[in-house]
Design a protein around this motif. Structure first.
Motif, PDB file in Angstrom:
ATOM      1  N   ALA A 127     -43.743  -5.969 -11.933  1.00  0.00           N
ATOM      2  CA  ALA A 127     -43.415  -4.615 -12.374  1.00  0.00           C
ATOM      3  C   ALA A 127     -44.249  -3.579 -11.622  1.00  0.00           C
ATOM      4  CB  ALA A 127     -43.633  -4.480 -13.878  1.00  0.00           C
ATOM      5  N   ALA A 128     -45.505  -3.885 -11.384  1.00  0.00           N
ATOM      6  CA  ALA A 128     -46.371  -2.960 -10.643  1.00  0.00           C
ATOM      7  C   ALA A 128     -45.859  -2.770  -9.223  1.00  0.00           C
ATOM      8  CB  ALA A 128     -47.802  -3.481 -10.636  1.00  0.00           C
ATOM      9  N   ARG A 129     -45.426  -3.849  -8.585  1.00  0.00           N
ATOM     10  CA  ARG A 129     -44.883  -3.741  -7.230  1.00  0.00           C
ATOM     11  C   ARG A 129     -43.563  -2.963  -7.248  1.00  0.00           C
ATOM     12  NH1 ARG A 129     -44.747  -6.779  -2.398  1.00  0.00           N
ATOM     13  NH2 ARG A 129     -43.374  -5.620  -0.971  1.00  0.00           N
ATOM     14  N   LEU A 130     -42.733  -3.200  -8.261  1.00  0.00           N
ATOM     15  CA  LEU A 130     -41.483  -2.459  -8.391  1.00  0.00           C
ATOM     16  C   LEU A 130     -41.748  -0.972  -8.518  1.00  0.00           C
ATOM     17  CD1 LEU A 130     -38.404  -2.284  -8.858  1.00  0.00           C
ATOM     18  CD2 LEU A 130     -38.857  -2.713 -11.290  1.00  0.00           C
ATOM     19  N   ARG A 131     -42.709  -0.630  -9.367  1.00  0.00           N
ATOM     20  CA  ARG A 131     -43.045   0.781  -9.531  1.00  0.00           C
ATOM     21  C   ARG A 131     -43.514   1.388  -8.209  1.00  0.00           C
ATOM     22  NH1 ARG A 131     -46.816   3.603 -14.194  1.00  0.00           N
ATOM     23  NH2 ARG A 131     -46.892   5.675 -13.228  1.00  0.00           N
ATOM     24  N   ALA A 132     -44.337   0.681  -7.482  1.00  0.00           N
ATOM     25  CA  ALA A 132     -44.830   1.196  -6.204  1.00  0.00           C
ATOM     26  C   ALA A 132     -43.683   1.405  -5.218  1.00  0.00           C
ATOM     27  CB  ALA A 132     -45.865   0.239  -5.621  1.00  0.00           C
ATOM     28  N   GLU A 133     -42.749   0.461  -5.186  1.00  0.00           N
ATOM     29  CA  GLU A 133     -41.621   0.567  -4.264  1.00  0.00           C
ATOM     30  C   GLU A 133     -40.741   1.767  -4.614  1.00  0.00           C
ATOM     31  OE1 GLU A 133     -40.805  -1.331  -1.599  1.00  0.00           O
ATOM     32  OE2 GLU A 133     -42.590  -2.594  -1.772  1.00  0.00           O
ATOM     33  N   VAL A 134     -40.443   1.941  -5.901  1.00  0.00           N
ATOM     34  CA  VAL A 134     -39.595   3.064  -6.319  1.00  0.00           C
ATOM     35  C   VAL A 134     -40.313   4.388  -6.109  1.00  0.00           C
ATOM     36  CG1 VAL A 134     -38.457   4.141  -8.300  1.00  0.00           C
ATOM     37  CG2 VAL A 134     -38.273   1.664  -7.952  1.00  0.00           C
ATOM     38  N   ASP A 135     -41.565   4.455  -6.517  1.00  0.00           N
ATOM     39  CA  ASP A 135     -42.308   5.715  -6.390  1.00  0.00           C
ATOM     40  C   ASP A 135     -42.460   6.143  -4.935  1.00  0.00           C
ATOM     41  OD1 ASP A 135     -42.529   5.777  -9.119  1.00  0.00           O
ATOM     42  OD2 ASP A 135     -44.665   5.259  -9.184  1.00  0.00           O
ATOM     43  N   ALA A 136     -42.536   5.181  -4.024  1.00  0.00           N
ATOM     44  CA  ALA A 136     -42.721   5.502  -2.610  1.00  0.00           C
ATOM     45  C   ALA A 136     -41.507   6.208  -2.017  1.00  0.00           C
ATOM     46  CB  ALA A 136     -43.015   4.233  -1.820  1.00  0.00           C
ATOM     47  N   THR A 137     -40.339   5.996  -2.608  1.00  0.00           N
ATOM     48  CA  THR A 137     -39.120   6.616  -2.084  1.00  0.00           C
ATOM     49  C   THR A 137     -38.552   7.688  -3.013  1.00  0.00           C
ATOM     50  OG1 THR A 137     -37.745   4.891  -3.109  1.00  0.00           O
ATOM     51  CG2 THR A 137     -38.513   4.486  -0.858  1.00  0.00           C
ATOM     52  N   TRP A 138     -39.266   7.983  -4.097  1.00  0.00           N
ATOM     53  CA  TRP A 138     -38.728   8.889  -5.119  1.00  0.00           C
ATOM     54  C   TRP A 138     -38.665  10.317  -4.598  1.00  0.00           C
ATOM     55  CZ3 TRP A 138     -36.294   7.458  -9.354  1.00  0.00           C
ATOM     56  CH2 TRP A 138     -35.992   8.437 -10.320  1.00  0.00           C
TER      57      TRP A 138
END
Length: 212
Positions: free
Chosen positions: A113-124
């Motif tokens: 979940a932490a990696r998912l959040r980082a991936e989404v936030d990086a392109t948000w």
């Protein structure tokens, strides 16, 4: 994600009506449009936020259900998603995610979940950040390739961790909605014409008064 084929207003109305009847009569049903043919060992323990209801629990797919990734790789909320999450938050209804990510992203749900959040936030690119705090530790991701949806493992884990609450699943693909329904979820296919974008919050609240 798979695109959705068109449905007639009559068929879609009947499908949504199934969810409404289910909520009022407290019987299992799916709101998917008809087609033509206990906690897991890696779930983090966390107390419910003040005022948060135990039941029901509304799970979502992520991509093309709550968020959209554009051709340039940027990510934003889909229309209506942010306001729908705010409505559920206002009614103290718990939400979660059931989404496929590479199992190599971490050894636990929390790590993935932490990696998912980082991936989404990086392109948000949205004007408001994605509401990660709403989902708490209720982000279910595959531990192995065999657990990837549409395999039933993630829905089974979410259901087992619901402490007997009625569980809802909302996604854009008919296949996922069908599998979730077969596993006891009240399921709803988003993104179809002539129906609400998401399962109405009032229906969700009624489901919370039904036995699982």
């Amino acid at each position: 994600m798979n695109g959705s084929t068109s449905r007639t207003p009559t068929r879609v109305g009947l499908a949504l009506g199934a969810a409404l009847v289910s909520s009022l009569l407290c019987t299992p049903a799916t709101a998917a449009a008809p087609e033509d043919a206990g906690r897991g060992p890696d779930a983090a323990a966390a107390p419910r936020a003040h005022g948060e209801r135990a039941c029901p629990v509304v799970y979502f797919d992520l991509g093309e259900t709550l968020v959209h990734t554009a051709e340039d790789g940027s990510t934003t909320y889909l229309p209506g998603a942010a306001s729908y999450l705010r409505t559920l938050r206002r009614h103290h209804i718990r939400v979660g995610l059931i989404t496929n990510v590479p199992p190599s992203w971490g050894a636990t749900d929390a790590a993935r979940a932490a990696r998912l959040r980082a991936e989404v936030d990086a392109t948000w690119r949205g004007p408001v950040a994605f509401a990660w705090a709403d989902f708490g530790d209720r982000i279910r991701t595959p531990r192995t390739e065999a657990e990837r949806k549409p395999a039933p493992a993630l829905w089974e884990r979410a259901r087992e961790e619901s402490a007997g609450c009625r569980v809802v699943y909302q996604a854009e693909t008919a296949q996922e909605v069908s599998v979730a329904s077969s596993l006891g979820f009240v399921s709803y296919q988003v993104g179809l014409p002539h129906r609400p974008a998401f399962l109405p919050a009032g229906v969700v609240e009624r489901l919370g008064r039904c036995p699982a």
